[in-house]
Design an enzyme around this catalytic site. Structure first.
Site, PDB file in Angstrom:
ATOM      1  N   ASP A   1     -40.842  91.474  83.007  1.00  0.00           N
ATOM      2  CA  ASP A   1     -41.697  92.542  83.511  1.00  0.00           C
ATOM      3  C   ASP A   1     -43.052  91.897  83.791  1.00  0.00           C
ATOM      4  O   ASP A   1     -43.338  90.795  83.305  1.00  0.00           O
ATOM      5  CB  ASP A   1     -41.786  93.656  82.453  1.00  0.00           C
ATOM      6  CG  ASP A   1     -42.394  94.917  83.032  1.00  0.00           C
ATOM      7  OD1 ASP A   1     -42.707  94.925  84.242  1.00  0.00           O
ATOM      8  OD2 ASP A   1     -42.573  95.888  82.286  1.00  0.00           O
TER       9      ASP A   1
ATOM     10  N   CYS B   1     -24.270  97.849  58.231  1.00  0.00           N
ATOM     11  CA  CYS B   1     -24.176  99.102  57.458  1.00  0.00           C
ATOM     12  C   CYS B   1     -22.946  99.139  56.558  1.00  0.00           C
ATOM     13  O   CYS B   1     -22.936  99.858  55.549  1.00  0.00           O
ATOM     14  CB  CYS B   1     -24.143 100.300  58.388  1.00  0.00           C
ATOM     15  SG  CYS B   1     -25.621 100.417  59.398  1.00  0.00           S
TER      16      CYS B   1
ATOM     17  N   CYS C   1     -22.358 104.612  60.119  1.00  0.00           N
ATOM     18  CA  CYS C   1     -22.062 103.481  60.984  1.00  0.00           C
ATOM     19  C   CYS C   1     -21.330 102.414  60.178  1.00  0.00           C
ATOM     20  O   CYS C   1     -21.616 102.214  58.999  1.00  0.00           O
ATOM     21  CB  CYS C   1     -23.386 102.940  61.534  1.00  0.00           C
ATOM     22  SG  CYS C   1     -23.244 101.387  62.416  1.00  0.00           S
TER      23      CYS C   1
ATOM     24  N   CYS D   1     -21.138  99.152  61.369  1.00  0.00           N
ATOM     25  CA  CYS D   1     -21.489  97.854  61.950  1.00  0.00           C
ATOM     26  C   CYS D   1     -21.564  96.846  60.798  1.00  0.00           C
ATOM     27  O   CYS D   1     -21.627  97.231  59.632  1.00  0.00           O
ATOM     28  CB  CYS D   1     -22.804  97.956  62.722  1.00  0.00           C
ATOM     29  SG  CYS D   1     -24.292  97.921  61.713  1.00  0.00           S
TER      30      CYS D   1
ATOM     31  N   ASP E   1     -46.462  96.203  89.897  1.00  0.00           N
ATOM     32  CA  ASP E   1     -46.599  97.559  90.418  1.00  0.00           C
ATOM     33  C   ASP E   1     -47.633  98.343  89.612  1.00  0.00           C
ATOM     34  O   ASP E   1     -48.044  97.918  88.532  1.00  0.00           O
ATOM     35  CB  ASP E   1     -45.244  98.280  90.377  1.00  0.00           C
ATOM     36  CG  ASP E   1     -44.648  98.318  88.978  1.00  0.00           C
ATOM     37  OD1 ASP E   1     -44.753  97.308  88.263  1.00  0.00           O
ATOM     38  OD2 ASP E   1     -44.097  99.364  88.588  1.00  0.00           O
TER      39      ASP E   1
END
Ligand code: ZN
Length: 534
Positions: A87, A279, A274, A276, A122
């Site tokens: 960015d 966890c 969760c 994962c 921008d």
């Protein structure tokens, strides 16, 4: 062409985006790398989590590290060999009002460090901006975009052309049309972060759709700052291909635990929903007992796993043609998301035009939200444009939807069919598709869907309107309605009666609940006979 679409569902696509560091698959999430404080090393993001791309901020790199990333090359500097997007500092303009770097400098810097995907400098519109100032950001972004093509020197970088305008949709449209004319490989929708932070997902839908409808569809669209898995499904369904998430790390710092249905405070959790790798072996109490640094890393990693899992579910849903169902499920995570999803009705023609309408699987229809589905719109258009009743049809017999499908094979209809004589054309009225001529009722998806009962008011009104519309467009001598007040109330009856009156067509109705089966048949036979002889 750097972007190739492989699979589609709604406006979503699974695609291949070719960068100079390799081809990545969309929809794609770029975890944000903060070169100052990074809870999970970039190399691990690819090796342990499977993130094929990351995004970092060229403005911060330049300010903090100056020429080091140029000398080492961005990939070596970050220790990451996937695709790296940068960015330009536009976010810092949004937060601080300006940056002390020119567009030419930041473009040259991104070329120097070797970004795979890079962004012009921008001017973000922001959220609470009046139209006059919003117009200025659009004009200045466009001016810079045009100037950029005069100064860029490398052709192996994919350049992002951001669309501005904020909540001023006419400006978003103008910006999208103008940016779309320039040879950018990727577009991005600027400044949605504040819109999302204030839960204005409905405004976000308008912004995305306005950009989508005015940009070249073959170019991927990046949604800046959309890092929460709860809204991935909606954004992907509307055709956003690329996302970046700083949220996984920001939330972690604030002890917040992401799920695909919202965010919890770790301190208020008793159980992890969760499984994962982080966890699975710990409890919220274990994690609360860690040092702040360890806790932050734990949460950042869990948050990344959740984002990745949700994107995988979305990709599978695209492949299975079930993204609508998935999006509707997620829409119920928060009223603001459901409000946004209801907005899709306003865009149903555009969605239908660019969506596949034949699926591998049947459709689940839950509520009137599903009326915006491309399959429903597609059927309505097809019936209107291409269908003519059989030439010998004199009477239209409207039969309510049956419990099983196809309708003409259902037990309830078999009984009624005894009364059906020649020149009587049977059409079923059913949710969500409206009028289904008997001879079409096995055509996909008229039998390949499941509908939740009882129907809501909007669905009933929609079907009633379709029935009235059908009567208006056809030329039967008489219309006979088998009226089922239990499921349909009086809406279909009233709509039929009004349409017939307007058209000057005879109208009769038989109440299927008020009379026993035998009486219904006798009465129906009588009515049909009478009308056929007239
Ligand atoms: Zn987890």
């Amino acid at each position: 062409m750097s972007f190739e679409v492989k699979e589609k569902d709604l406006l979503a696509r699974i695609g291949k985006l070719k960068t100079k560091s390799g081809t990545v698959e969309t929809p794609l999430l770029f975890p944000v790398i903060n070169p100052n404080i990074q809870p999970v090393p970039p190399r691990r993001l690819k090796e342990d989590f499977g993130f094929e791309a990351v995004i970092t901020n060229a403005y911060i790199l330049k300010k903090r590290f100056q020429n080091k990333p140029v000398e080492q090359g961005l990939h070596k500097f970050l220790d990451y060999d996937g695709a790296v997007m940068t960015d330009s500092g536009a976010y810092q303009i949004l937060v601080y009002g300006e940056v002390d770097v020119s567009q030419a400098e930041i473009v040259a810097y991104q070329e120097g460090i070797g970004s795979d995907i890079a962004t012009i400098l921008d001017i973000p519109t922001g959220w609470k901006v009046n139209k006059e100032n919003a117009a200025k950001t659009v004009a200045e972004t466009l001016r810079r975009a045009k100037a950029f093509f005069q100064t860029k020197t490398r052709s192996d970088i994919l350049w992002v052309g951001p669309v501005q305008g904020g909540r001023h949709l006419d400006l978003v449209a103008k910006s999208a049309v103008a940016m779309g004319k320039l040879p950018f490989q990727i577009h991005a929708l600027g400044s949605p972060t504040e819109v999302m932070e204030s839960y204005r997902f409905d405004v976000l839908v308008d912004m995305i759709m306005t950009a989508k409808m005015n940009l070249p569809l073959e170019r991927p669209l990046h949604l800046f700052g959309a890092g929460h898995p709860v809204m991935f499904a909606l954004a992907v369904a509307l055709g956003c291909d690329l996302f970046d998430s700083a949220a996984y790390a920001l939330y972690a710092r604030e002890n917040r635990y992401m799920t695909e249905n919202g965010t919890w405070r770790l301190s208020e959790m008793d159980y992890f929903p969760c499984q994962c790798p982080r966890c699975a072996r710990q409890t919220p109490q274990d994690v609360m007992a860690k040092t702040p640094k360890e806790r932050e890393t734990f949460l950042a990693e869990h948050n990344l796993y959740v984002c990745k899992a949700e994107l995988n579910r979305i990709k599978q849903a695209i492949r299975d043609g079930r993204l609508w169902e998935h999006m509707e499920m997620r829409a119920h995570a928060h009223p603001a998301l459901l409000t946004a999803t209801k907005k899709l009705t306003a865009y149903r023609d555009f969605i239908e035009k660019h969506s596949p309408t034949t699926k591998r699987s049947g459709l689940f229809f839950f509520t009137s939200v599903g009326l915006a589905r491309p399959e429903v719109t597609h059927y309505r258009h097809q019936l209107m444009a291409r269908y003519c009743p059989p030439a010998d049809a004199k009477i239209l017999l409207l039969v309510p939807q049956t419990h099983t499908k196809p309708f003409h094979k259902a037990q309830e209809f078999k009984k009624i069919s005894k009364a059906v004589a020649a020149n009587v054309h049977v059409c079923f009225y059913a949710a969500p598709f409206g009028v289904t001529p008997l001879e079409l009722d096995e055509v996909y998806p008229l039998s390949q869907h499941e509908t939740a009962l009882p129907l809501d008011k909007e669905t009933i009104s929609y079907v009633a309107a379709q029935v009235a519309d059908y009567i208006q467009r056809t030329h039967y001598a008489a219309v006979v309605l088998l009226h089922d007040p239990q499921l349909w109330g009086s809406s279909v009856k009233t709509a039929c009666s009004k349409a017939c009156q307007k058209k000057g067509t005879r109208f009769e109705q038989v109440d299927v609940k008020a009379e026993g089966t035998k009486n219904i048949l006798t009465r129906l036979e009588m009515i049909l006979k009478k009308n056929l002889s007239e």
